[in-house]
Design an enzyme around this catalytic site. Structure first.
Site, PDB file in Angstrom:
ATOM      1  N   ARG A  30       5.362  -1.219  -3.209  1.00 45.90           N
ATOM      2  CA  ARG A  30       4.601  -0.346  -4.091  1.00 45.90           C
ATOM      3  C   ARG A  30       5.280   1.019  -4.064  1.00 45.90           C
ATOM      4  O   ARG A  30       6.236   1.225  -3.326  1.00 45.90           O
ATOM      5  CB  ARG A  30       3.099  -0.296  -3.760  1.00 45.90           C
ATOM      6  CG  ARG A  30       2.687  -0.572  -2.363  1.00 45.90           C
ATOM      7  CD  ARG A  30       3.127   0.456  -1.378  1.00 45.90           C
ATOM      8  NE  ARG A  30       2.720   1.780  -1.810  1.00 45.90           N
ATOM      9  CZ  ARG A  30       3.260   2.911  -1.447  1.00 45.90           C
ATOM     10  NH1 ARG A  30       4.303   2.924  -0.623  1.00 45.90           N
ATOM     11  NH2 ARG A  30       2.825   4.062  -1.885  1.00 45.90           N
ATOM     12  N   GLY A  31       4.736   1.946  -4.876  1.00 47.72           N
ATOM     13  CA  GLY A  31       5.427   3.214  -5.051  1.00 47.72           C
ATOM     14  C   GLY A  31       6.337   3.077  -6.266  1.00 47.72           C
ATOM     15  O   GLY A  31       7.067   2.083  -6.396  1.00 47.72           O
ATOM     16  N   ALA A  32       6.280   4.068  -7.149  1.00 49.35           N
ATOM     17  CA  ALA A  32       6.938   3.934  -8.451  1.00 49.35           C
ATOM     18  C   ALA A  32       8.439   3.578  -8.346  1.00 49.35           C
ATOM     19  O   ALA A  32       8.882   2.590  -8.955  1.00 49.35           O
ATOM     20  CB  ALA A  32       6.722   5.218  -9.250  1.00 49.35           C
ATOM     21  N   ARG A  62       2.502  -4.253 -13.199  1.00 44.98           N
ATOM     22  CA  ARG A  62       1.665  -3.062 -12.946  1.00 44.98           C
ATOM     23  C   ARG A  62       1.905  -2.103 -14.108  1.00 44.98           C
ATOM     24  O   ARG A  62       3.054  -1.848 -14.472  1.00 44.98           O
ATOM     25  CB  ARG A  62       2.018  -2.398 -11.602  1.00 44.98           C
ATOM     26  CG  ARG A  62       1.607  -3.245 -10.394  1.00 44.98           C
ATOM     27  CD  ARG A  62       1.682  -2.451  -9.096  1.00 44.98           C
ATOM     28  NE  ARG A  62       0.591  -1.503  -8.964  1.00 44.98           N
ATOM     29  CZ  ARG A  62       0.526  -0.578  -8.006  1.00 44.98           C
ATOM     30  NH1 ARG A  62       1.491  -0.474  -7.115  1.00 44.98           N
ATOM     31  NH2 ARG A  62      -0.501   0.253  -7.943  1.00 44.98           N
ATOM     32  N   ASP A 118       3.700   8.787 -10.476  1.00 50.76           N
ATOM     33  CA  ASP A 118       3.989   7.466 -11.056  1.00 50.76           C
ATOM     34  C   ASP A 118       4.472   7.576 -12.489  1.00 50.76           C
ATOM     35  O   ASP A 118       5.150   6.688 -13.005  1.00 50.76           O
ATOM     36  CB  ASP A 118       2.748   6.574 -10.993  1.00 50.76           C
ATOM     37  CG  ASP A 118       2.588   6.049  -9.583  1.00 50.76           C
ATOM     38  OD1 ASP A 118       2.026   6.771  -8.745  1.00 50.76           O
ATOM     39  OD2 ASP A 118       3.067   4.926  -9.316  1.00 50.76           O
ATOM     40  N   LYS A 160      -1.544   8.733  -7.615  1.00 49.77           N
ATOM     41  CA  LYS A 160      -2.624   7.980  -6.974  1.00 49.77           C
ATOM     42  C   LYS A 160      -3.980   8.665  -7.142  1.00 49.77           C
ATOM     43  O   LYS A 160      -4.074   9.892  -7.044  1.00 49.77           O
ATOM     44  CB  LYS A 160      -2.270   7.824  -5.493  1.00 49.77           C
ATOM     45  CG  LYS A 160      -3.251   7.061  -4.645  1.00 49.77           C
ATOM     46  CD  LYS A 160      -3.603   5.707  -5.180  1.00 49.77           C
ATOM     47  CE  LYS A 160      -2.432   4.807  -5.447  1.00 49.77           C
ATOM     48  NZ  LYS A 160      -2.788   3.576  -6.205  1.00 49.77           N
TER      49      LYS A 160
HETATM   50  O1  MRU Z   1      -0.502   2.191  -5.893  1.00 53.72           O
HETATM   51  P1  MRU Z   1       0.744   2.692  -5.229  1.00 53.72           P
HETATM   52  O2  MRU Z   1       0.696   2.618  -3.743  1.00 53.72           O
HETATM   53  O3  MRU Z   1       1.971   2.047  -5.808  1.00 53.72           O
HETATM   54  O4  MRU Z   1       0.803   4.227  -5.609  1.00 53.72           O
HETATM   55  C1  MRU Z   1       1.866   5.008  -5.166  1.00 53.72           C
HETATM   56  C2  MRU Z   1       1.746   6.429  -5.540  1.00 53.72           C
HETATM   57  O5  MRU Z   1       0.791   6.842  -6.150  1.00 53.72           O
HETATM   58  C3  MRU Z   1       2.895   7.322  -5.201  1.00 53.72           C
HETATM   59  O6  MRU Z   1       2.454   8.624  -4.966  1.00 53.72           O
HETATM   60  C4  MRU Z   1       3.871   7.347  -6.384  1.00 53.72           C
HETATM   61  O7  MRU Z   1       4.234   6.043  -6.758  1.00 53.72           O
HETATM   62  C5  MRU Z   1       5.077   8.115  -6.091  1.00 53.72           C
HETATM   63  S1  MRU Z   1       6.112   7.214  -4.983  1.00 53.72           S
HETATM   64  C6  MRU Z   1       7.481   8.055  -4.591  1.00 53.72           C
END
Ligand code: MRU
Length: 370
Positions: free
Chosen positions: A53-55, A90, A244, A255
């Site tokens: 996860r994470g963009a 997603r 994201d 988030k």
């Molecule tokens: O739902 P997630 O865990 O994928 O959400 C991640 C976030 O909101 C991060 O802050 C965002 O992707 C930036 S990651 C460098």
């Protein structure tokens, strides 16, 4: 980054050349397990179920997912079907579509028999660029932290608040919001991080606290509701969060709960920065609230919580009455006017059209569509 003395990235090609390996993030912080993605369906599931996860990391995983999918056939129809399957995993993080579209642009003009090798090469390029971008974000963000440390007379640590996990686990390496923390610590700056637990999935508690602990960075985990109180009492020098999807006008989608922190930061004159690579900007968008699709996830994430009991068993327990309805939007939008600045791989700019186009002039063609 190092995990107990061994260098890891969040995703890498398997040594046998037949698969991709990831750290299964659904098991952290209790179990550190490497998972193997051998097929397109493994990559899609890993993104959907948030093993990754994470963009930036879901973009990188999707790029490798295309390579895995092409192992079953390399024709145009196959390639487009793989792309559609991955993009649907997603909806909010734009890096996913960005990485898939970049792969399509590279692969579609090629002869099908050369696509497999080219897909692996391009996925590796995406990963390498992500690492370079994040390292640069770290350098630019660390300069902001250094300035605050100077302002504090280099006596007390700089107190930074972050939300969710935008560390190395959310990218290929370094992270976005945490890259400046790692860079500042490496420069000898005393830094302490307030880690929002980040309900409902608790990425702060399970991932950010784990990362910072492994890196030896001073931190405290706080309940999501504590940030405003800490800011009122002068205990937060700056906030840095990830993104994201960022509009061309500087609205930031991150988030769920990020917006509330930005409001509290503005009310208490605490600088609120967002760290992001250029791949997180959606240059077509002007109005984050109206235009960014917000992922709604299963209500079970709100109704249940996972943890380890005193006997050491990882369990999922209910925290609400049986049959309680729940609603689970996974992201929110922080309007540009609440953002002090954007920390990108090209430098720091104001959150707005002018700031972004000064750093990314090649994207100014999008402005002509206004
Ligand atoms: O739902 P997630 O865990 O994928 O959400 C991640 C976030 O909101 C991060 O802050 C965002 O992707 C930036 S990651 C460098």
């Amino acid at each position: 980054m190092l995990v107990d003395g061994k260098a890891y990235r969040s995703i890498w090609p398997a040594a046998d050349g037949e698969a991709v390996e990831i750290i299964d993030q659904t098991l952290l912080p209790f179990i550190f397990k490497v998972a193997r993605l051998s097929r397109l369906s493994d990559a899609a599931r890993a993104i959907r179920d948030m093993q990754v996860r994470g963009a930036p990391l879901i973009g990188a995983t999707a790029a490798y997912g295309i390579w895995l999918g092409l192992r079953q056939g390399t024709g145009d129809a196959q390639l487009r079907a793989i792309a559609d399957e991955l993009i649907a995993c997603r909806p909010t993080a734009v890096n996913l579509a960005w990485a898939v579209e970049r792969m399509l642009t590279k692969l579609l003009p090629l002869a099908p028999e050369t696509r497999l090798e080219a897909a692996l090469y391009e996925a590796e390029q995406i990963c390498a660029e992500d690492v370079r971008c994040n390292e640069a974000i770290g350098k630019h963000g660390a300069a902001l932290i250094a300035a605050l440390w100077d302002k504090k007379g280099r006596q007390e640590p700089v107190n930074l608040l972050t939300h969710c996990n935008a560390g190395w686990l959310a990218t290929v390496d370094w992270g976005t919001a945490l890259a400046p923390v790692y860079a500042a610590a490496a420069q000898g700056i005393a830094i302490h991080v307030w880690v929002d637990e980040t309900r409902p999935r608790n990425q702060g508690a399970s991932l950010t606290a784990w990362e910072l602990g492994k890196a030896g960075i001073a931190h405290h985990l706080i309940a999501d509701n504590a940030g405003g109180h800490l800011m009122q009492h002068g205990l937060v020098d700056l906030c840095i969060v990830g993104s994201d999807r960022t509009t061309a006008t500087g609205d930031v989608c991150n988030k769920i709960g990020t917006y509330l922190k930005a409001l509290a930061a503005q009310a208490n004159q605490v600088p609120f920065y967002v760290a992001l690579p250029g791949s997180t900007v959606d240059w077509r968008l002007r109005d984050g609230l109206a235009e960014i699709p917000i992922e709604e996830r299963d209500e079970a994430e709100v109704l249940f919580i996972q943890g380890k009991d005193e006997a050491g068993t990882v369990r999922r327990v209910a925290i609400a009455p049986e049959h309680c309805p729940a609603f689970n939007p996974a992201f929110d939008v922080t309007p540009a006017h609440l953002v002090t600045g954007l920390i990108t791989e090209r430098g720091v700019c104001k959150a707005g059209r002018e700031g972004l186009s000064s750093l990314y002039p090649e994207q100014s063609q999008h402005d002509q569509h206004d």
